[in-house]
Motif scaffolding. Structure first.
Motif, PDB file in Angstrom:
ATOM      1  N   ASP A 447       1.093  -1.029   0.022  1.00 55.67           N
ATOM      2  CA  ASP A 447      -0.160  -0.090   0.090  1.00 55.67           C
ATOM      3  C   ASP A 447       0.973   1.199  -0.084  1.00 55.67           C
ATOM      4  OD1 ASP A 447      -1.890   1.957   0.734  1.00 55.67           O
ATOM      5  OD2 ASP A 447      -2.408   1.392   2.049  1.00 55.67           O
ATOM      6  N   THR A 448       1.124   1.531  -1.296  1.00 53.01           N
ATOM      7  CA  THR A 448       2.694   2.743  -0.962  1.00 53.01           C
ATOM      8  C   THR A 448       2.492   3.387  -2.603  1.00 53.01           C
ATOM      9  OG1 THR A 448       4.660   3.211  -0.775  1.00 53.01           O
ATOM     10  CG2 THR A 448       3.605   1.527  -1.350  1.00 53.01           C
ATOM     11  N   ASP A 449       2.995   4.622  -2.749  1.00 50.76           N
ATOM     12  CA  ASP A 449       3.004   5.263  -3.814  1.00 50.76           C
ATOM     13  C   ASP A 449       4.259   5.449  -4.668  1.00 50.76           C
ATOM     14  OD1 ASP A 449       0.292   5.962  -4.937  1.00 50.76           O
ATOM     15  OD2 ASP A 449       0.940   7.960  -4.295  1.00 50.76           O
ATOM     16  N   CYS A 450       5.293   4.302  -3.630  1.00 47.81           N
ATOM     17  CA  CYS A 450       6.503   4.086  -3.951  1.00 47.81           C
ATOM     18  C   CYS A 450       7.321   4.117  -4.644  1.00 47.81           C
ATOM     19  CB  CYS A 450       7.398   3.738  -2.110  1.00 47.81           C
ATOM     20  SG  CYS A 450       9.039   3.949  -1.924  1.00 47.81           S
ATOM     21  N   PRO A 451       7.726   3.641  -5.105  1.00 46.30           N
ATOM     22  CA  PRO A 451       9.090   4.394  -5.798  1.00 46.30           C
ATOM     23  C   PRO A 451       8.760   5.962  -6.387  1.00 46.30           C
ATOM     24  CG  PRO A 451       9.848   3.154  -7.363  1.00 46.30           C
ATOM     25  CD  PRO A 451       8.363   3.289  -6.713  1.00 46.30           C
ATOM     26  N   GLY A 452       7.495   6.430  -6.313  1.00 52.05           N
ATOM     27  CA  GLY A 452       7.117   7.831  -7.248  1.00 52.05           C
ATOM     28  C   GLY A 452       7.072   7.324  -8.423  1.00 52.05           C
ATOM     29  N   ASP A 453       6.131   7.887  -9.215  1.00 53.12           N
ATOM     30  CA  ASP A 453       5.910   8.017 -10.157  1.00 53.12           C
ATOM     31  C   ASP A 453       7.439   7.894 -11.395  1.00 53.12           C
ATOM     32  OD1 ASP A 453       3.220   7.221  -9.750  1.00 53.12           O
ATOM     33  OD2 ASP A 453       2.532   9.027 -10.691  1.00 53.12           O
ATOM     34  N   ALA A 454       7.822   8.889 -11.762  1.00 55.38           N
ATOM     35  CA  ALA A 454       9.742   8.828 -12.187  1.00 55.38           C
ATOM     36  C   ALA A 454      10.130   7.862 -11.848  1.00 55.38           C
ATOM     37  CB  ALA A 454       9.510  10.354 -12.687  1.00 55.38           C
ATOM     38  N   LEU A 455      10.578   7.418 -11.201  1.00 54.40           N
ATOM     39  CA  LEU A 455      11.779   6.058 -10.803  1.00 54.40           C
ATOM     40  C   LEU A 455      10.740   4.830 -10.930  1.00 54.40           C
ATOM     41  CD1 LEU A 455      14.385   5.621 -10.188  1.00 54.40           C
ATOM     42  CD2 LEU A 455      13.391   5.844  -7.442  1.00 54.40           C
ATOM     43  N   PHE A 456       9.539   5.308 -10.654  1.00 59.42           N
ATOM     44  CA  PHE A 456       9.022   3.415 -10.796  1.00 59.42           C
ATOM     45  C   PHE A 456       9.027   3.744 -12.316  1.00 59.42           C
ATOM     46  CE2 PHE A 456       4.971   1.017 -12.354  1.00 59.42           C
ATOM     47  CZ  PHE A 456       5.247  -0.120 -11.319  1.00 59.42           C
ATOM     48  N   HIS A 457       8.499   4.832 -13.771  1.00 54.91           N
ATOM     49  CA  HIS A 457       9.072   4.136 -15.011  1.00 54.91           C
ATOM     50  C   HIS A 457      10.154   3.813 -15.027  1.00 54.91           C
ATOM     51  CE1 HIS A 457       4.477   4.753 -15.116  1.00 54.91           C
ATOM     52  NE2 HIS A 457       4.707   5.808 -14.974  1.00 54.91           N
ATOM     53  N   GLU A 458      10.847   4.721 -14.386  1.00 53.04           N
ATOM     54  CA  GLU A 458      12.097   4.247 -15.409  1.00 53.04           C
ATOM     55  C   GLU A 458      12.514   2.923 -14.946  1.00 53.04           C
ATOM     56  OE1 GLU A 458      16.230   3.561 -16.105  1.00 53.04           O
ATOM     57  OE2 GLU A 458      15.027   6.184 -16.646  1.00 53.04           O
ATOM     58  N   ILE A 459      12.529   2.248 -13.170  1.00 53.96           N
ATOM     59  CA  ILE A 459      12.760   0.771 -13.464  1.00 53.96           C
ATOM     60  C   ILE A 459      12.366   0.005 -13.841  1.00 53.96           C
ATOM     61  CG2 ILE A 459      13.517   1.475 -10.846  1.00 53.96           C
ATOM     62  CD1 ILE A 459      11.058   0.133  -9.856  1.00 53.96           C
ATOM     63  N   GLU A 460      10.623   0.181 -14.617  1.00 52.49           N
ATOM     64  CA  GLU A 460      10.179  -0.616 -15.649  1.00 52.49           C
ATOM     65  C   GLU A 460      11.027  -0.968 -17.006  1.00 52.49           C
ATOM     66  OE1 GLU A 460       5.563   0.124 -15.935  1.00 52.49           O
ATOM     67  OE2 GLU A 460       6.328   1.964 -16.172  1.00 52.49           O
ATOM     68  N   THR A 461      12.028  -0.673 -16.883  1.00 56.36           N
ATOM     69  CA  THR A 461      12.647  -0.585 -18.781  1.00 56.36           C
ATOM     70  C   THR A 461      14.743  -1.294 -18.308  1.00 56.36           C
ATOM     71  OG1 THR A 461      14.376   1.408 -18.166  1.00 56.36           O
ATOM     72  CG2 THR A 461      12.041   2.308 -20.029  1.00 56.36           C
ATOM     73  N   TRP A 462      14.518  -1.760 -16.675  1.00 56.41           N
ATOM     74  CA  TRP A 462      15.418  -2.105 -16.405  1.00 56.41           C
ATOM     75  C   TRP A 462      15.745  -3.828 -16.416  1.00 56.41           C
ATOM     76  CZ3 TRP A 462      17.222   0.206 -11.081  1.00 56.41           C
ATOM     77  CH2 TRP A 462      17.549   1.798 -11.270  1.00 56.41           C
TER      78      TRP A 462
END
Length: 501
Positions: A447-462
């Motif tokens: 239950d969290t927004d972590c790690p934030g939208d911008a960082l989450f979209h970044e790690i989707e490419t990892w």
């Protein structure tokens, strides 16, 4: 002599001596004062360093020559400055770390190989001759890294595998007034401070070989000790990357092998290589270059707990069962601003630990590792202990938290690459993380927004990112997370959670 050096775990100036702090800024001040005493002589300072014992090993002396007689203290230095300089470079040092100082980026640097590399660079740009050896060696590597590296792996050959060949790092008693430096484990001939000094000696020597500059200016700019450079990342925080760019593993292997062959004919070291054939020399050099590159180039530097001022762990930590299968990416949210200096990141670490221990009642800071925007990872619970970062999954993976709020903006590209390209590959290579690991954002597990939208979209490419949310994580979500229409979770950032008993 070597065995006696290896038994010493710390070096220090005696408390109460009134010596200046063993900061790189102090060294820059001393160098500036020396240059004012010998204007127009760019080689005077590194020659003084050699006279005081900064180049006392057989291989270094074979390249740079026998040291000159030490002069009396210049009038431009105070008694305390001169005493500190002689202790940092003196032949009577109790251990190789005796010449270590603390740099503004939080790294520790030994002065001997640093000044030796600088002297080679100056000799090259000024046209001063350097000796020719058989086999030929690159003098810049010979006086900085290859002798200590080759000797370390030579001494370990045929042993029981318990002799240290690289490292360890260490910690200072007080980062504001550093006097005592203590190693974190059994020493090798190439502890972390000497490795840093050697890499810096290679990099600055190569820079000076292109164009001479006053040494105080060179050191001030590289380490960020003045003129506003202390507000951001200094070039020294890029040493691992820059050394790797300059020095391919094949180059390092070749230079270590050449150094070992030179040591074979030098009287002080002949006995060490008496029963070592040419093929074994090549094998030792290959392993030494491979291991050094793996530890000091391909793996990121991690600031230990004692350097950022961690409180003790409360209670008894639980041991992880390695290798782990998962990585969970977080952002700290608070502090919300990225930290770009060692001082700022250390403050952020202490603040997070206080919050996690005092407000949330956890045993320690929750994350396994924390990512600064200063080029360094910071040790939280570390490689071996269960964290409190992803409730229900703390024993299955490492929790890696970026300092800052990355809801709207991503971390700096360097901070992204630090985890994506270096930390993850290092964890796999060292057997701490499974090669087929899965990587998820914290929001996928609770239950969290972590790690934030911008960082989450970044790690989707990892590599390793797993889009699916584990069913057991979904089943653990409270009913309040589900909307009656969409039946999708509403996520609110609550931060990491300590596992409940």
């Amino acid at each position: 002599m070597i065995l006696r050096l290896l038994l010493v775990l710390s070096v220090c100036a005696r408390p109460g001596t009134g010596l200046p702090p063993r900061h790189m800024a102090t060294v820059v001040q001393i160098v500036e004062a020396l240059e004012s005493a010998w204007p127009g002589d760019p080689g005077a300072v590194p020659e003084l360093a050699r006279a005081l014992g900064g180049c006392s090993t057989p291989g270094c002396r074979a390249v740079l020559g026998e040291p000159p007689r030490a002069p009396p203290a210049p009038r431009t230095l105070s008694r305390q400055q001169w005493l500190l300089l002689t202790r940092l470079l003196g032949r009577g040092a109790a251990a190789p770390q005796h010449g270590a100082v603390l740099a503004p980026d939080g790294s520790t640097v030994t002065l001997g190989p640093l000044f030796a590399g600088i002297e080679v660079g100056l000799r090259r740009v000024l046209g001063s001759p350097l000796p020719t050896t058989k086999p030929p060696m690159d003098a810049l590597y010979a006086v900085t890294i290859t002798e200590a590296l080759g000797t370390s792996f030579l001494l370990a050959r045929g042993g029981d595998g318990n002799r240290a060949t690289l490292g360890p790092g260490g910690c200072w008693d007080d980062v504001d007034d550093p006097q005592n430096y203590t190693l974190l484990g059994p020493p090798s001939p190439l502890p972390g401070a000497i490795a840093n000094g050697a890499m810096d000696g290679v990099l600055l020597g190569a820079q000076l070989a292109q164009a001479p500059v006053p040494l105080a200016d060179l050191l001030r700019g590289y380490y960020g000790t003045g003129n506003g450079t202390g507000k951001g990342r200094p070039p020294s925080s890029y040493r691992r990357r820059d050394f790797g760019v300059l020095t391919a593993p094949g180059k390092l292997e070749e230079e270590v092998a050449a150094m070992l062959e030179v040591l074979r004919v030098l009287p002080p070291t002949q006995e060490l290589l008496k029963d070592v054939g040419p093929e074994e020399v090549v094998a030792i050099a290959r392993r030494a270059a491979r291991d050094f590159t793996g530890v000091y180039v391909e793996c990121p530097a991690i600031v230990p707990r004692c350097m950022w001022g961690a409180r003790p762990y409360r209670g008894t930590p639980k041991l992880l069962s390695l290798p782990l299968s998962s990585i969970y990416i977080h952002h700290t949210s608070t502090p919300s601003a990225p930290c770009r200096t060692f001082a700022a990141c250390a403050r952020a670490m202490r603040a997070m630990q206080r919050f996690h221990q005092d407000t949330r009642g956890w045993d320690d800071i929750g994350y396994s590792f924390v990512v600064g925007s200063d080029g360094y990872l910071y040790q939280g619970r570390g490689w071996h202990w269960v964290g409190a970062h992803t409730k229900g999954y703390n024993s299955k993976g490492y929790g890696v938290g970026y300092v800052g709020d990355f809801s709207a903006t991503s971390p700096d590209p360097d901070a992204i690459a630090l985890v994506r390209d270096e930390f993850l590959a290092c964890a796999v290579r060292t057997g701490r993380l499974q090669p087929n690991y899965t990587l998820r954002g914290h929001r996928q597990m609770g239950d969290t927004d972590c790690p934030g939208d911008a960082l989450f979209h970044e790690i989707e490419t990892w590599h390793g990112f797993e889009v699916d949310i584990p069913m057991d994580a979904i089943m653990d979500w409270p009913w309040s997370m589900w909307t009656p229409v969409q039946q999708m979770p509403i996520l609110v950032d609550t931060g990491p959670e300590e596992p409940q008993p």
